[in-house]
Design a protein around this motif. Structure first.
Motif, PDB file in Angstrom:
ATOM      1  N   UNK A 112       0.841  -1.185   0.000  1.00 50.65           N
ATOM      2  CA  UNK A 112       0.000   0.000   0.000  1.00 50.65           C
ATOM      3  C   UNK A 112       0.884   1.245   0.000  1.00 50.65           C
ATOM      4  N   UNK A 113       1.057   1.877  -1.129  1.00 51.22           N
ATOM      5  CA  UNK A 113       0.447   1.525  -2.403  1.00 51.22           C
ATOM      6  C   UNK A 113       1.295   0.517  -3.192  1.00 51.22           C
ATOM      7  N   UNK A 114       0.659  -0.136  -4.136  1.00 51.45           N
ATOM      8  CA  UNK A 114       1.347  -0.891  -5.182  1.00 51.45           C
ATOM      9  C   UNK A 114       1.258   0.015  -6.401  1.00 51.45           C
ATOM     10  N   UNK A 115       2.402   0.388  -6.934  1.00 53.62           N
ATOM     11  CA  UNK A 115       2.411   1.349  -8.030  1.00 53.62           C
ATOM     12  C   UNK A 115       3.455   0.959  -9.064  1.00 53.62           C
ATOM     13  N   UNK A 116       3.400   1.625 -10.204  1.00 52.18           N
ATOM     14  CA  UNK A 116       4.409   1.440 -11.241  1.00 52.18           C
ATOM     15  C   UNK A 116       4.655   2.749 -11.947  1.00 52.18           C
ATOM     16  N   UNK A 117       5.833   2.839 -12.531  1.00 56.16           N
ATOM     17  CA  UNK A 117       6.254   4.005 -13.291  1.00 56.16           C
ATOM     18  C   UNK A 117       6.638   3.525 -14.678  1.00 56.16           C
ATOM     19  N   UNK A 118       6.156   4.190 -15.706  1.00 57.36           N
ATOM     20  CA  UNK A 118       6.452   3.744 -17.060  1.00 57.36           C
ATOM     21  C   UNK A 118       6.461   4.946 -18.008  1.00 57.36           C
ATOM     22  N   UNK A 119       6.409   4.660 -19.287  1.00 59.60           N
ATOM     23  CA  UNK A 119       6.452   5.681 -20.317  1.00 59.60           C
ATOM     24  C   UNK A 119       5.322   5.413 -21.305  1.00 59.60           C
ATOM     25  N   UNK A 120       4.734   6.462 -21.826  1.00 65.70           N
ATOM     26  CA  UNK A 120       3.613   6.338 -22.761  1.00 65.70           C
ATOM     27  C   UNK A 120       3.977   5.516 -23.999  1.00 65.70           C
ATOM     28  N   UNK A 121       5.278   5.423 -24.330  1.00 68.09           N
ATOM     29  CA  UNK A 121       5.699   4.603 -25.475  1.00 68.09           C
ATOM     30  C   UNK A 121       5.432   3.116 -25.235  1.00 68.09           C
ATOM     31  N   UNK A 122       5.204   2.733 -23.990  1.00 67.79           N
ATOM     32  CA  UNK A 122       4.956   1.326 -23.638  1.00 67.79           C
ATOM     33  C   UNK A 122       3.456   1.047 -23.638  1.00 67.79           C
ATOM     34  N   UNK A 123       2.765   1.468 -24.692  1.00 72.92           N
ATOM     35  CA  UNK A 123       1.302   1.384 -24.753  1.00 72.92           C
ATOM     36  C   UNK A 123       0.759  -0.028 -24.520  1.00 72.92           C
ATOM     37  N   UNK A 124       1.324  -1.090 -25.131  1.00 74.82           N
ATOM     38  CA  UNK A 124       0.783  -2.424 -24.860  1.00 74.82           C
ATOM     39  C   UNK A 124       0.885  -2.815 -23.379  1.00 74.82           C
ATOM     40  N   UNK A 125       1.984  -2.440 -22.735  1.00 71.48           N
ATOM     41  CA  UNK A 125       2.141  -2.732 -21.308  1.00 71.48           C
ATOM     42  C   UNK A 125       1.131  -1.936 -20.493  1.00 71.48           C
ATOM     43  N   UNK A 126       0.935  -0.667 -20.824  1.00 71.22           N
ATOM     44  CA  UNK A 126      -0.025   0.168 -20.103  1.00 71.22           C
ATOM     45  C   UNK A 126      -1.423  -0.423 -20.218  1.00 71.22           C
ATOM     46  N   UNK A 127      -1.773  -0.893 -21.399  1.00 73.47           N
ATOM     47  CA  UNK A 127      -3.084  -1.528 -21.598  1.00 73.47           C
ATOM     48  C   UNK A 127      -3.219  -2.751 -20.688  1.00 73.47           C
ATOM     49  N   UNK A 128      -2.168  -3.550 -20.592  1.00 72.10           N
ATOM     50  CA  UNK A 128      -2.187  -4.732 -19.724  1.00 72.10           C
ATOM     51  C   UNK A 128      -2.326  -4.314 -18.259  1.00 72.10           C
ATOM     52  N   UNK A 129      -1.598  -3.293 -17.847  1.00 76.43           N
ATOM     53  CA  UNK A 129      -1.693  -2.815 -16.469  1.00 76.43           C
ATOM     54  C   UNK A 129      -3.128  -2.367 -16.165  1.00 76.43           C
ATOM     55  N   UNK A 153       4.360   8.271 -17.052  1.00 74.77           N
ATOM     56  CA  UNK A 153       3.115   7.611 -16.662  1.00 74.77           C
ATOM     57  C   UNK A 153       3.344   6.967 -15.300  1.00 74.77           C
ATOM     58  N   UNK A 154       2.417   7.242 -14.372  1.00 76.30           N
ATOM     59  CA  UNK A 154       2.456   6.617 -13.051  1.00 76.30           C
ATOM     60  C   UNK A 154       1.087   6.020 -12.787  1.00 76.30           C
ATOM     61  N   UNK A 155       1.095   4.803 -12.237  1.00 74.78           N
ATOM     62  CA  UNK A 155      -0.174   4.107 -12.003  1.00 74.78           C
ATOM     63  C   UNK A 155      -0.168   3.465 -10.628  1.00 74.78           C
ATOM     64  N   UNK A 156      -1.369   3.359 -10.050  1.00 72.89           N
ATOM     65  CA  UNK A 156      -1.564   2.717  -8.745  1.00 72.89           C
ATOM     66  C   UNK A 156      -2.549   1.566  -8.940  1.00 72.89           C
ATOM     67  N   UNK A 157      -2.272   0.479  -8.234  1.00 70.13           N
ATOM     68  CA  UNK A 157      -3.172  -0.672  -8.296  1.00 70.13           C
ATOM     69  C   UNK A 157      -4.378  -0.401  -7.407  1.00 70.13           C
ATOM     70  N   UNK A 158      -5.568  -0.480  -8.010  1.00 68.16           N
ATOM     71  CA  UNK A 158      -6.811  -0.300  -7.263  1.00 68.16           C
ATOM     72  C   UNK A 158      -7.680  -1.545  -7.325  1.00 68.16           C
ATOM     73  N   UNK A 159      -7.218  -2.554  -8.037  1.00 69.59           N
ATOM     74  CA  UNK A 159      -7.982  -3.795  -8.165  1.00 69.59           C
ATOM     75  C   UNK A 159      -8.763  -3.845  -9.457  1.00 69.59           C
ATOM     76  N   UNK A 160      -9.092  -5.056  -9.839  1.00 69.37           N
ATOM     77  CA  UNK A 160      -9.848  -5.260 -11.066  1.00 69.37           C
ATOM     78  C   UNK A 160     -11.271  -4.731 -10.884  1.00 69.37           C
ATOM     79  N   UNK A 161     -11.809  -4.146 -11.961  1.00 71.08           N
ATOM     80  CA  UNK A 161     -13.149  -3.572 -11.852  1.00 71.08           C
ATOM     81  C   UNK A 161     -14.225  -4.578 -12.134  1.00 71.08           C
TER      82      UNK A 161
END
Length: 161
Positions: A112-129, A153-161
């Motif tokens: 808490x939190x579970x997060x990741x840092x990436x780049x917009x060029x990694x679009x397939x990975x972002x879609x998977x995240x 790009x920064x993302x936080x895990x909030x769980x599957x919807x």
């Protein structure tokens, strides 16, 4: 060819896969930064001994095809980092299999939190995240985004919807 996927835990014998898989994709899309070289050069000290984990995905006859780490960054915060899958395994859903296993491990650690840092060029990975429950997060960007020059790009895990 046997394409059964399995998760493997970090061991010294597998450490070179962590380095090679990640150095390959980072170098192909960006350039290795000092923080990359630091972690990839000594994953035992930088991730495992510091309270994190590294998991690998093995694809039958192909062997180890992917790697991902949970790097402990504070008391309960973990960065999902250094996730890569070899070209030879693309299309096998090895990345999704690996990501699901890493999320499961993070939940067991009560990240808490579970997060990741990436780049917009990694679009397939972002879609998977996004598919597996990560959401774009300005607070995560403000708190951790400066760690990498390439981070936009920064993302936080909030769980599957």
């Amino acid at each position: 060819m046997n394409k059964t996927l399995a998760i493997r835990e970090f061991s010294e014998e597998l450490a070179h896969h962590f380095r090679d898989i990640n150095a390959e994709w980072i170098s192909a899309m960006f350039s290795l930064e000092d923080t990359d070289r630091d972690v990839l050069g000594d994953p035992r000290t930088k991730i495992i001994d510091a309270g994190g984990i590294i998991l690998f995905v093995e694809a039958g006859d192909l062997g180890i095809v992917g790697a991902c780490a949970l790097q402990k960054t504070c008391a309960r915060s973990y960065e999902l980092t250094k996730m890569g899958v070899r070209e030879s395994a693309r299309g096998m859903k090895a990345g999704e299999f690996l990501l699901a296993a890493v999320i499961e491990r993070a939940l067991a650690l009560q990240a808490d939190p579970l997060y990741l840092l990436t780049n917009a060029k990694c679009a397939p990975a972002i879609h998977l995240y996004e598919k597996l429950g990560f959401h774009h997060d300005a607070d995560i960007m403000a708190r951790y985004g400066a760690r990498y020059e390439r981070c936009d790009v920064a993302m936080r895990y909030l769980g599957a919807s």
